[in-house]
Design an enzyme around this catalytic site. Structure first.
Site, PDB file in Angstrom:
ATOM      1  N   ASP A 296       0.856  -1.179   0.000  1.00 27.63           N
ATOM      2  CA  ASP A 296       0.000   0.000   0.000  1.00 27.63           C
ATOM      3  C   ASP A 296       0.902   1.243   0.000  1.00 27.63           C
ATOM      4  O   ASP A 296       2.107   1.155   0.205  1.00 27.63           O
ATOM      5  CB  ASP A 296      -0.953  -0.005   1.198  1.00 27.63           C
ATOM      6  CG  ASP A 296      -2.181   0.844   0.921  1.00 27.63           C
ATOM      7  OD1 ASP A 296      -2.125   1.686   0.007  1.00 27.63           O
ATOM      8  OD2 ASP A 296      -3.198   0.679   1.609  1.00 27.63           O
TER       9      ASP A 296
HETATM   10  C1  BGC Z   1      -4.989   3.162   0.039  1.00 28.36           C
HETATM   11  C2  BGC Z   1      -5.082   2.074  -1.002  1.00 28.36           C
HETATM   12  C3  BGC Z   1      -4.920   2.668  -2.373  1.00 28.36           C
HETATM   13  C4  BGC Z   1      -3.603   3.410  -2.428  1.00 28.36           C
HETATM   14  C5  BGC Z   1      -3.305   4.005  -3.782  1.00 28.36           C
HETATM   15  C6  BGC Z   1      -3.782   4.039  -0.151  1.00 28.36           C
HETATM   16  O1  BGC Z   1      -3.811   5.157   0.675  1.00 28.36           O
HETATM   17  O2  BGC Z   1      -4.956   2.562   1.322  1.00 28.36           O
HETATM   18  O3  BGC Z   1      -6.305   1.392  -0.886  1.00 28.36           O
HETATM   19  O4  BGC Z   1      -4.992   1.669  -3.341  1.00 28.36           O
HETATM   20  O5  BGC Z   1      -3.627   4.454  -1.482  1.00 28.36           O
HETATM   21  O6  BGC Z   1      -4.123   5.054  -4.073  1.00 28.36           O
END
Ligand code: BGC
Length: 765
Positions: A296
Site C-alpha cells: 500500500d
Molecule cells: C490506500 C489504497 C490505495 C492506495 C493508492 C492508499 O492510501 O490505502 O487502498 O490503493 O492508497 O491510491
C-alpha cells in the site's frame, strides 16, 4: 546484445500473449510452479537480462507527479523510466500522457519492458456507479460484475491496466470511513461480491483490451482497526481471522485475482507488509495466490513508525522477505535493495521471485505484444461516459437504493403535486453524490438530487434551500429552509455526510448526524405536519438516526449513487421504480452500540429486554435501528415456510431449501430472498445467524416464485477448537425471509461422525 534478444523473444511470444493468458482459475492456483507455461518461460528469459538495479526497478512503482493518496512521497520519474528503473506508475491519467510515457519505456529504455499504469478505479472510471457498499445493497452480484466490466472498459481505453480494487475488507465498525469501499459486514456477501468484481475487472482474458488486473485489498484485517480509527492496530482471534476476514480474499483468489495489497494496520502486533506468515504462509501457500503483491501507499516506509524496522534499509529487507513484490510510492526498495542484495544471495532469490511475478503479470496483460493494451484517444472518446454506460449506472443506482420507512404510504410522491421543497445542502452537492474515491469522475457529469427531481417532473415547481452545512453547527440558514418548506406540497429533506467525509482517513467518533442537520431535521419535521415529508440519506456508512427513524414518515437510503444519483432518487421518489435494495450492514441506534452486527456469537445470557442480567445496555434498546438485510418495497411479499429436501443428512451430503415468495402487493417489484443458518450446538460458540445464500428476484404483482438453494459441507463448516475446518453432527436451523429480522425457520440434522474438511492452517505469527 540484450536488446535484439528480448526483441526476438517478444516476436516469438507475442502471438501467445495476444491470444490471451487465461486468468488463473482456482483449480490451477495451487499447482506447483513449472517452467512449462509460455508466461514462465518468457519471464525467466527477461529476468536473465536484467541487472540488480533493473530488477529492483521492476519492483518500483512511482507516483504521478502531484498525486497524493497518502503521506508525501518523492516525485518525478521520467528519467528513471528511460533508464529502466521503474516498473509501474500510479496515478497518471489521460490516454495521451500514458501512451507517451509508455512509448519511452518500450522504445527508449534499455530492455523495452512496458510499464504498468495503475489507478484506484473503485466504483467506475469516468462513469461512476454506486459506491461499493451501496452496490452491495443491491444484493445483485451480476450487476456488480457488469459495472466492473464497464469500469474496466473505460479505464483501459484511457490507458489504465492495473486497478487497486476490489476492496474486500469485512467491516463491522461504521466509524471506519473505508466501510464505504467494501461489501459490508457479512463474509458471504463479501465473498460473492469479491468474485463478481474480480471477474468484471479482469474479464475472461487479461490480455483483452477491455480487461485490467484487479487487486484484492487490504490483506487482511484492516476493517478491524481498533475504534474504527483508520490505520490503527487490529486484534483478531485466529478463528475470526479465518472465518470472517479471510473468505472474501479466498473468493477473489479463486476467481483468479491478479494482485493483492497488504493492509496498513498491524494485526495482533504484526504489520502485514513485514509478515512472511501472512504473505507467504497464508496468502501463497494456504490460499494458493500466484499473482503480484503490491504494497500500500508508502506502507514499507511506515514499518519505521510501526516500530518493526529501524531504517529504510531494514524496511526494504523486511518487505521483500515477507513477500511484498512491488513497492508503491515510497522508493524504499529502489533506495537500497540492490546494495544489500549484492552480498545476500537469499535476498537476490527473493528479488528474482518478485520480478518474475511482475513480468508474468505484464505478460498476462499482453503488454509485450501491445504495450498500450488497446488504449487510444479514439477508443477513449468512444467508450468514456457513453450513453450505454450512463444508462447502466442508472440501473445500478436504482437497485442500490434501500427504502427504510414508508408510513402512511408517503412514497411514492404523487406526480401531480404542484410544488416541491428540496432541503439540505447535499441535495445540490454534485461532488458528494459522486462519492469518495472517484479519481476520473467529474462533478460536472453528475445529476444531483435537485437536478433529478427537477428533470423528473418539469411541470412541478421545485424550490431549494440548503438549510444547514452538512458537517457544521451553524443553524442560521434553517429559517430560510422553513420558509421554502412551508409553501410546498411536499418536502424532500436530504441529510447525511459530505462525500469527502467518508472513505480513507475519514473515521468518525460519532455516527450521529451533526447538530445543524439535526436541528434542520427537527424543525422541518415539526413544520411538515401531515404534509408528505421524505428524508433521503446520503452517506457511506451506517448512521445512527433514531430520532429521524421515529419521527419522519418516509426514509430512503440513497448512499452515494454515482453519475446518475439524482435521476435514480427521482425514479424512486416518484414511483417509476420500486426500491428493492437491502442493507448489507447493520444500522446501530447509537455510536456506543458499535460494533453491532448480525453474525455475532451467542452468549450464555442472550439478550432479553425483560431480564436485566442478559447481554445489552441499560440505556439503549438491544435491537439495531435497522437490521442486516432490511429494506422495504412499494409492493408487499409473502413467504411460505421454507422446505428442506431432507430432514437428515450426513456431513458430506447436500440438501436443498425451497423458499416460495409471492408478490401480494400492487406493484411489480424486486425482492431479495435471504437464507440464514445457525449451527444449534457445536464444540465452539457459533453465530446466532449467518447469511448463507441470497437471490434478488423480480416478481410481477400476483406472481410467486420458488427459489431453491443447495447447501453442502462448505456451508455448514466452521473452525473448531484446533482450527480444523469441520462439520459436526447435530441440529441446524435455517431462517428464510425478507430480512435477517423477519424469517421463518426450518430444521435439519447432520448425522454420523465429524467431517474434517481441512487441517489447521499455519498458526498465526
Ligand atoms: C490506500 C489504497 C490505495 C492506495 C493508492 C492508499 O492510501 O490505502 O487502498 O490503493 O492508497 O491510491
Amino acid at each position: 546484445m540484450r536488446k535484439p534478444m528480448i526483441r526476438s523473444l517478444i516476436v516469438v511470444l507475442a502471438a501467445s500473449a495476444c491470444s490471451g493468458a487465461r486468468v488463473a482459475p482456482s483449480a490451477s492456483a495451487t499447482a506447483p510452479r513449472t517452467l512449462t507455461s509460455p508466461a514462465d518461460r518468457f519471464a525467466d528469459s527477461v529476468l536473465a537480462l536484467l541487472s540488480l538495479e533493473e530488477k529492483v526497478g521492476q519492483l518500483t512503482m512511482s507516483p504521478a507527479e502531484g498525486l497524493q493518496t497518502g503521506p508525501h512521497v518523492p516525485q518525478g520519474s521520467a528519467a528513471q523510466v528511460k533508464q529502466g528503473l521503474i516498473g509501474s506508475i500510479i496515478g497518471v491519467t489521460g490516454v495521451a500522457r500514458i501512451r507517451a510515457m509508455q512509448r519511452v519505456a518500450v522504445e527508449e529504455s534499455p530492455h523495452r519492458i512496458p510499464l504498468l499504469f495503475s489507478l484506484d478505479v473503485i466504483h467506475g472510471y469516468r462513469t461512476n456507479f454506486p459506491v461499493p457498499l451501496a452496490e452491495a445493497a443491491s444484493f445483485d452480484p451480476a450487476l456488480a460484475e457488469a459495472d466492473a466490466r464497464i469500469a474496466a472498459d473505460e479505464a483501459t481505453a484511457n490507458g489504465i491496466v492495473w486497478n487497486f480494487a476490489p476492496m474486500v475488507d469485512i467491516a463491522r465498525d461504521p466509524r471506519w470511513g473505508r466501510i464505504v469501499e467494501g461489501a459490508g459486514e457479512e463474509p458471504y456477501v463479501g465473498s460473492v461480491f469479491a468474485a463478481a468484481r474480480v471477474r468484471g475487472f479482469q474479464g475472461a482474458h487479461l490480455s483483452d483490451s477491455a480487461s485490467m488486473l484487479a487487486t484484492a485489498k487490504h490483506f487482511v484485517g484492516y476493517g478491524a482497526s481498533e475504534g474504527g480509527r483508520d490505520y490503527a492496530t487490529a486484534e483478531i482471534s485466529e478463528r475470526t481471522f479465518w472465518e470472517t476476514y479471510i473468505p472474501p480474499f479466498k473468493s477473489a483468489i479463486d476467481a483468479g485475482v491478479g494482485a493483492v495489497m497488504p493492509a496498513f494496520s498491524a494485526v495482533n502486533g504484526s504489520p502485514p507488509h513485514a509478515s512472511a506468515w501472512m504473505l507467504r504462509d497464508v496468502l501463497r501457500e494456504r490460499l494458493g495466490f500466484k499473482g503480484v503483491v503490491v504494497s500500500d501507499w508508502s506502507a514499507l516506509e511506515e514499518l519505521l513508525p510501526h516500530g518493526v524496522a529501524g531504517t529504510r534499509g531494514d524496511a526494504a529487507k523486511l518487505g521483500i522477505r515477507a513477500g511484498v513484490d512491488v513497492d508503491m510510492a515510497d522508493h524504499v526498495y529502489s533506495d537500497s535493495l540492490a546494495f544489500y542484495a549484492r552480498t545476500d544471495s537469499a535476498l537476490r532469490r527473493d528479488i528474482d521471485a518478485s520480478v518474475l511475478n511482475v513480468l508474468r503479470a505484464k505478460y498476462a496483460l499482453g503488454l509485450f505484444a501491445d504495450p498500450y493494451h488497446g488504449a487510444s484517444e479514439a477508443r477513449a472518446s468512444r467508450v468514456t461516459l457513453s450513453a450505454a454506460h450512463v444508462a447502466a449506472a442508472r440501473t445500478a443506482a436504482r437497485e442500490a437504493i434501500v427504502l427504510l420507512k414508508n408510513e402512511r404510504s408517503t412514497l411514492p410522491l404523487r406526480r401531480d403535486i404542484k410544488s416541491l421543497a428540496v432541503i439540505g445542502e447535499l441535495a445540490a452537492d454534485a461532488r458528494s453524490s459522486l462519492g469518495p474515491w472517484s479519481i476520473a469522475g467529474r462533478a460536472s457529469d453528475e445529476v444531483t438530487v435537485l437536478d433529478g427531481l427537477r428533470n423528473a417532473n418539469p411541470s412541478m415547481e421545485v424550490r431549494y434551500a440548503p438549510g444547514a452545512h452538512a458537517g457544521g453547527a451553524d443553524t442560521s440558514r434553517v429559517h430560510d429552509a422553513e420558509e421554502v418548506a412551508r409553501g410546498a406540497d411536499a418536502i424532500v429533506l436530504v441529510l447525511g455526510e459530505d462525500g469527502e467525509r467518508t472513505g480513507e482517513a475519514e473515521s468518525r467518533a460519532s455516527i450521529e448526524l451533526p447538530f445543524a442537520q439535526m436541528q434542520l431535521a427537527q424543525r422541518i419535521t415539526r413544520l411538515a405536519g401531515s404534509k408528505p415529508l421524505v428524508v433521503v440519506l446520503m452517506n457511506g456508512r451506517p448512521l445512527a438516526i433514531p430520532w429521524i427513524a421515529d419521527s419522519v414518515p418516509a426514509i430512503v437510503e440513497g448512499w452515494y449513487l454515482g453519475t446518475t444519483h439524482g435521476d435514480a432518487i427521482a425514479d424512486v421518489l416518484f414511483g417509476a421504480y420500486s426500491p428493492g435494495g437491502k442493507l448489507p450492514v447493520t444500522f446501530p441506534r447509537a455510536t456506543g452500540q458499535v460494533p453491532e452486527y448480525l453474525a455475532h456469537m451467542n452468549t450464555g445470557r442472550p439478550t432479553n429486554p425483560k431480564d436485566k442480567y442478559t447481554t445489552g445496555y441499560n440505556d439503549l434498546s438491544p435491537a439495531p435501528l435497522y437490521p442486516f438485510g432490511f429494506g422495504l418495497s412499494y409492493s408487499a411479499f409473502r413467504y411460505a415456510a421454507p422446505r428442506v429436501s431432507r430432514d437428515s443428512i450426513r456431513a458430506r451430503d447436500s440438501l436443498s431449501v425451497a423458499i416460495t415468495v409471492s408478490n401480494v402487493g400492487a406493484r411489480d417489484a424486486d425482492e431479495v430472498v435471504q437464507l440464514y443458518l445457525r449451527d444449534d450446538v457445536a464444540s465452539v460458540a457459533r453465530p446466532v445467524k449467518q447469511l448463507v445464500r441470497f437471490r434478488r428476484v423480480h416478481l410481477r404483482t400476483g406472481a410467486s416464485e420458488t427459489v431453491t438453494f443447495t447447501l453442502g459441507a462448505q456451508d455448514l463448516a466452521f473452525y473448531d477448537l484446533h482450527l480444523r475446518r469441520v462439520v459436526e453432527p447435530g441440529t441446524f436451523t435455517l431462517f428464510a425471509g425478507t430480512s435477517s429480522a423477519s424469517t421463518q425457520e426450518a430444521h435439519f440434522t447432520v448425522t454420523g461422525d465429524t467431517l474434517v474438511l481441512a487441517d489447521p492452517p499455519p498458526r498465526m505469527q
